[in-house]
Design a protein around this motif. Structure first.
Motif, PDB file in Angstrom:
ATOM      1  N   GLY A 139      49.846  24.757  49.245  1.00 29.93           N
ATOM      2  CA  GLY A 139      49.729  23.254  49.021  1.00 29.93           C
ATOM      3  C   GLY A 139      50.359  22.704  48.122  1.00 29.93           C
ATOM      4  O   GLY A 139      51.238  23.654  47.239  1.00 29.93           O
ATOM      5  N   SER A 140      50.475  21.229  48.034  1.00 27.84           N
ATOM      6  CA  SER A 140      51.375  20.743  47.131  1.00 27.84           C
ATOM      7  C   SER A 140      50.901  20.830  45.641  1.00 27.84           C
ATOM      8  O   SER A 140      51.896  20.936  44.819  1.00 27.84           O
ATOM      9  CB  SER A 140      51.632  19.140  47.704  1.00 27.84           C
ATOM     10  OG  SER A 140      50.302  18.535  47.489  1.00 27.84           O
ATOM     11  N   ASP A 141      49.786  20.969  45.304  1.00 20.73           N
ATOM     12  CA  ASP A 141      49.240  21.308  44.090  1.00 20.73           C
ATOM     13  C   ASP A 141      48.746  22.669  43.700  1.00 20.73           C
ATOM     14  O   ASP A 141      48.257  22.844  42.719  1.00 20.73           O
ATOM     15  CB  ASP A 141      48.335  20.379  43.917  1.00 20.73           C
ATOM     16  CG  ASP A 141      47.067  20.320  44.701  1.00 20.73           C
ATOM     17  OD1 ASP A 141      47.018  21.135  45.748  1.00 20.73           O
ATOM     18  OD2 ASP A 141      45.961  19.731  44.475  1.00 20.73           O
ATOM     19  N   GLY A 142      48.926  23.542  44.425  1.00 23.87           N
ATOM     20  CA  GLY A 142      48.469  24.871  44.653  1.00 23.87           C
ATOM     21  C   GLY A 142      47.072  25.165  44.613  1.00 23.87           C
ATOM     22  O   GLY A 142      46.509  26.319  44.128  1.00 23.87           O
ATOM     23  N   SER A 143      46.068  24.341  44.895  1.00 23.60           N
ATOM     24  CA  SER A 143      44.814  24.174  45.101  1.00 23.60           C
ATOM     25  C   SER A 143      44.288  24.979  46.261  1.00 23.60           C
ATOM     26  O   SER A 143      43.029  25.468  46.474  1.00 23.60           O
ATOM     27  CB  SER A 143      44.123  22.886  44.757  1.00 23.60           C
ATOM     28  OG  SER A 143      44.559  22.082  45.993  1.00 23.60           O
ATOM     29  N   LEU A 144      44.789  25.315  47.312  1.00 22.44           N
ATOM     30  CA  LEU A 144      44.489  25.654  48.482  1.00 22.44           C
ATOM     31  C   LEU A 144      44.426  27.205  48.370  1.00 22.44           C
ATOM     32  O   LEU A 144      45.577  27.856  48.261  1.00 22.44           O
ATOM     33  CB  LEU A 144      45.408  25.364  49.547  1.00 22.44           C
ATOM     34  CG  LEU A 144      45.316  25.756  51.141  1.00 22.44           C
ATOM     35  CD1 LEU A 144      43.898  25.541  51.623  1.00 22.44           C
ATOM     36  CD2 LEU A 144      46.017  25.663  52.152  1.00 22.44           C
ATOM     37  N   ASP A 145      43.458  28.080  48.739  1.00 23.58           N
ATOM     38  CA  ASP A 145      43.214  29.559  48.352  1.00 23.58           C
ATOM     39  C   ASP A 145      43.818  30.073  49.458  1.00 23.58           C
ATOM     40  O   ASP A 145      43.521  29.989  50.766  1.00 23.58           O
ATOM     41  CB  ASP A 145      41.818  29.778  48.272  1.00 23.58           C
ATOM     42  CG  ASP A 145      41.194  29.264  46.950  1.00 23.58           C
ATOM     43  OD1 ASP A 145      42.062  29.521  45.870  1.00 23.58           O
ATOM     44  OD2 ASP A 145      39.890  29.516  46.905  1.00 23.58           O
ATOM     45  N   LEU A 146      44.916  31.176  49.147  1.00 23.78           N
ATOM     46  CA  LEU A 146      45.514  31.822  50.382  1.00 23.78           C
ATOM     47  C   LEU A 146      45.296  33.371  49.786  1.00 23.78           C
ATOM     48  O   LEU A 146      45.495  33.638  48.748  1.00 23.78           O
ATOM     49  CB  LEU A 146      47.025  31.462  50.566  1.00 23.78           C
ATOM     50  CG  LEU A 146      47.391  29.947  50.547  1.00 23.78           C
ATOM     51  CD1 LEU A 146      48.804  30.074  50.537  1.00 23.78           C
ATOM     52  CD2 LEU A 146      46.949  29.835  52.133  1.00 23.78           C
ATOM     53  N   CYS A 147      44.778  34.158  50.721  1.00 23.99           N
ATOM     54  CA  CYS A 147      44.579  35.682  50.356  1.00 23.99           C
ATOM     55  C   CYS A 147      45.632  36.285  50.377  1.00 23.99           C
ATOM     56  O   CYS A 147      46.635  36.277  51.064  1.00 23.99           O
ATOM     57  CB  CYS A 147      43.711  36.071  51.437  1.00 23.99           C
ATOM     58  SG  CYS A 147      43.383  38.081  51.279  1.00 23.99           S
ATOM     59  N   ALA A 148      46.027  36.939  49.147  1.00 23.69           N
ATOM     60  CA  ALA A 148      47.181  37.591  48.939  1.00 23.69           C
ATOM     61  C   ALA A 148      47.085  39.128  48.652  1.00 23.69           C
ATOM     62  O   ALA A 148      47.812  39.892  48.414  1.00 23.69           O
ATOM     63  CB  ALA A 148      47.872  36.929  47.671  1.00 23.69           C
ATOM     64  N   LYS A 149      45.649  39.609  48.350  1.00 26.95           N
ATOM     65  CA  LYS A 149      45.520  40.908  48.024  1.00 26.95           C
ATOM     66  C   LYS A 149      43.988  41.129  48.484  1.00 26.95           C
ATOM     67  O   LYS A 149      42.935  40.541  48.340  1.00 26.95           O
ATOM     68  CB  LYS A 149      45.659  41.247  46.563  1.00 26.95           C
ATOM     69  CG  LYS A 149      45.637  42.603  46.302  1.00 26.95           C
ATOM     70  CD  LYS A 149      46.131  42.780  44.698  1.00 26.95           C
ATOM     71  CE  LYS A 149      46.388  44.366  44.205  1.00 26.95           C
ATOM     72  NZ  LYS A 149      46.531  44.460  42.989  1.00 26.95           N
ATOM     73  N   VAL A 150      43.868  42.403  49.312  1.00 29.59           N
ATOM     74  CA  VAL A 150      42.434  42.756  49.619  1.00 29.59           C
ATOM     75  C   VAL A 150      42.289  44.004  49.430  1.00 29.59           C
ATOM     76  O   VAL A 150      43.104  44.928  49.425  1.00 29.59           O
ATOM     77  CB  VAL A 150      42.427  42.353  51.195  1.00 29.59           C
ATOM     78  CG1 VAL A 150      43.248  43.435  52.148  1.00 29.59           C
ATOM     79  CG2 VAL A 150      41.116  42.570  51.782  1.00 29.59           C
TER      80      VAL A 150
END
Length: 385
Positions: free
Chosen positions: A179-190
Motif C-alpha cells: 500500500g501507499s503507506d506500507g501499512s498493508l500486511d503482505l506475507c513474505a516468509k512462512v
C-alpha cells in the motif's frame, strides 16, 4: 445468632420460641429492630451459600439465578483451576490474578508465594519440589544461538503428505508492508514445524501486490530475497494440501480424520494473508477481556524466556507456539465421553432438564452436567465416538 448476642452484650439468651417476648420485655425496640435485621441477614447468607457455583464460587440469592449462570457459563474440567482452593477460572490470566494480584485471595496468595510456580501456576508439596520443577518448567532459547541457526536454515519448500505421521504442526508468517503507506500486511516468509521443532516447510513468499516497506529492522527481508520467491498462490496450495493430508477439505472433521492439527498465534491473521480458512481460539490463553495476548507475553509468562528481540524469524514463533501447545495439551483433565456443549450427544444438557428439576440439583450436580464451549488441546489424540 452469636454475632447478634455479642453486639448487644447479652450474656444469656432464651430459646428461639420466646425470642420476641424477651426483647419486648427489655423495652428497647431499637435493639429488637437490630436483631431482626441481623437474623434476616444470617438467613440470607445461608441461602446464598447454598446457591454458590461449584466452579467459580460466585454466589446467588436465588437458585434460579445459579441455574441460569450454569446454563450460560459453560464451566468444565477444562478450565484452569486453583490448586489451593479449587476455584475454576475462564483463563490463565484470571487464575494468575486470583493467585498473585492485583487483588488476590489472601490464603491462596500466601501458599502460592511459598510453593507455587509462576510459569505453569501449579502448586507443589514443598519449596524443594518447586525448585526441582523450575529447572524443567522454565525453558530457554539463547538468542545468539537462534540467530546463528536462522542463518543456516536455508529454504525448505518441499512439503510432502506423510499419511498423518506428523499430527500437530505449528505455522507462523512474517509480513512486509504494502500500500501507499506500507501499512498493508503482505506475507513474505512462512515456516511450518512439527511437534519436535523440526522444519517441514520454510520459504520466502512473493506477494501478489508490490512491497512498499520491507520492515527490515524486524524481518531482515531484502528486495532480492523476494525476487525469485515462490508465488503466494503456490505457497497457499502447498500448505492447504499438507494440512488436509489427503483428506477432501469438505470432509475434514474437528476430531479424528486424517487432517493435521494446526497451532499458532494470531493464526486468523496469518491464514488471511495466505488466503486460507480461519481457525478457532483457545480461551484459557486469552486475556480476561477475551482479547488476544501477544506471543511475546505468552512465551515469557508460560515458557519463561524472551522472543522477538531484534530481527525476527517465523521459525522462532513456530517453536514458541508449539511449546505452548505441548504445555497446554499436557494438562491432566478428567476424561469425558462428550466434552463439548456443541456435541450432538449432549443435546444441550441444561435444556433437556425441566427448570424445577435443575433448581433441585446441588451446585456439584449442576457442575457435573456442564460442558465446555471450546475445544481443549488436552483432547488431542483421544478418540471420541
Amino acid at each position: 445468632l452469636s454475632q447478634v448476642i455479642n453486639t448487644l452484650d447479652i450474656l444469656s439468651f432464651p430459646p428461639q420460641p420466646v425470642l420476641s417476648t424477651y426483647f419486648f420485655s427489655l423495652n428497647h425496640k431499637k435493639y429488637l429492630k437490630l436483631i431482626d435485621i441481623k437474623v434476616d441477614s444470617i438467613m440470607d447468607s445461608s441461602e446464598t451459600l447454598r446457591n454458590k457455583c461449584a466452579a467459580c464460587y460466585r454466589q446467588f440469592n436465588r437458585k434460579e439465578h445459579l441455574v441460569e449462570h450454569m446454563r450460560t457459563s459453560y464451566h468444565s474440567v477444562h478450565e484452569p483451576i486453583c490448586g489451593i482452593c479449587g476455584k475454576r477460572s475462564r483463563s490463565f490470566e484470571s487464575l494468575r490474578e486470583h493467585l498473585i494480584g492485583p487483588l488476590p485471595k489472601a490464603e491462596c496468595e500466601r501458599v502460592f508465594r511459598e510453593r507455587g510456580c509462576d510459569i505453569c501456576l501449579n502448586i507443589f508439596s514443598s519449596r524443594n519440589a518447586l525448585r526441582i520443577h523450575r529447572d524443567t518448567c522454565q525453558l530457554s532459547y539463547g538468542h545468539n544461538a537462534l540467530l546463528y541457526r536462522f542463518a543456516n536454515l536455508g529454504i525448505q519448500d518441499d512439503l510432502r503428505i506423510d499419511n498423518g505421521k506428523t499430527r500437530a504442526v505449528a505455522l507462523a508468517c512474517k509480513m512486509v508492508g504494502g500500500g501507499s503507506d506500507g501499512s498493508l500486511d503482505l506475507c513474505a516468509k512462512v515456516c511450518i514445524i512439527d511437534e519436535y521443532e523440526n522444519i517441514l516447510f520454510r520459504s520466502y513468499v512473493k506477494p501478489y501486490l508490490p512491497v512498499t516497506h520491507y520492515r527490515y529492522e524486524t524481518t531482515g527481508i531484502r528486495p532480492e530475497y523476494l525476487r525469485d520467491a515462490m508465488p503466494l498462490r503456490q505457497v497457499q496450495r502447498k500448505i492447504q494440501d499438507f494440512l488436509c493430508n489427503g483428506e477432501p477439505i469438505w470432509k475434514i472433521r474437528p476430531r479424528g480424520g486424517r487432517a493435521r492439527l494446526l497451532v499458532g498465534h494470531g493464526l486468523d491473521h496469518d491464514l488471511k494473508c495466505l488466503e486460507l480458512e480461519d481457525t478457532a481460539n483457545y480461551p484459557p490463553l486469552m486475556k480476561t477481556s477475551k482479547l488476544s495476548n501477544s506471543l511475546k507475553y505468552l512465551t515469557k509468562a508460560y515458557l519463561g524466556y524472551d522472543i522477538q528481540v531484534g530481527i525476527q524469524d517465523p521459525y522462532e514463533d513456530c517453536v514458541a507456539t508449539m511449546r505452548l501447545y505441548r504445555r497446554m495439551r499436557s494438562q491432566a483433565h478428567r476424561n469425558e465421553n462428550y466434552p463439548l456443549a456443541s456435541d450432538p450427544q449432549n443435546k444441550n444438557n441444561f435444556a433437556s432438564w425441566r427448570q424445577n428439576e435443575l433448581e433441585r440439583m446441588s451446585p456439584d450436580e449442576l457442575m457435573a452436567i456442564s460442558r465446555s464451549d471450546f475445544y481443549c488441546w488436552c483432547l488431542d489424540g483421544k478418540d471420541y465416538v
